[in-house]
Design a protein around this motif. Structure first.
Motif, mmCIF file in Angstrom:
data_model
loop_
_atom_site.group_PDB
_atom_site.id
_atom_site.type_symbol
_atom_site.label_atom_id
_atom_site.label_comp_id
_atom_site.label_asym_id
_atom_site.label_seq_id
_atom_site.Cartn_x
_atom_site.Cartn_y
_atom_site.Cartn_z
ATOM 1 N N TYR A 1 0.834 -1.208 0.000
ATOM 2 C CA TYR A 1 0.000 0.000 0.000
ATOM 3 C C TYR A 1 0.867 1.255 0.000
ATOM 4 N N ARG B 1 -2.120 0.666 -3.317
ATOM 5 C CA ARG B 1 -3.179 -0.355 -3.323
ATOM 6 C C ARG B 1 -2.570 -1.693 -2.929
ATOM 7 N N THR B 2 -3.445 -2.629 -2.573
ATOM 8 C CA THR B 2 -2.965 -3.963 -2.222
ATOM 9 C C THR B 2 -3.569 -5.034 -3.119
ATOM 10 N N GLU C 1 -2.549 1.301 -12.681
ATOM 11 C CA GLU C 1 -3.924 0.876 -12.836
ATOM 12 C C GLU C 1 -4.634 1.827 -13.796
#
Length: 70
Positions: A17, A22-23, A60
């Motif tokens: 993170y 994010r994970t 992403e």
């Protein structure tokens, strides 16, 4: 790929993170890397200074906003 060192009381999730924002999907990729073999043997909290190799991941894709009601 790059290597980071665990800070005191870090988990793999926290490192992902902090580094990627994010994970989801990243934690799994990190644990699956051959360079991180045995990383899970430390338990949920990593010892301070433990090297963790991070995967090369693409950014992403930006999500498009959809308005349902006007």
């Amino acid at each position: 790929m790059r290597v980071v060192r665990a800070q005191q009381h870090d988990t793999v999730d926290e490192i992902c993170y902090r580094e990627f924002g994010r994970t989801a999907g990243v934690t799994e990729q990190t644990l699956a890397l051959a360079e991180n073999h045995g990383l899970a043997d430390h338990g949920p909290r990593l010892p301070q200074g433990t090297p963790v190799t991070l995967p090369d991941i693409a950014a992403e894709p930006e999500q498009k906003m959809v308005q349902l009601w006007t």
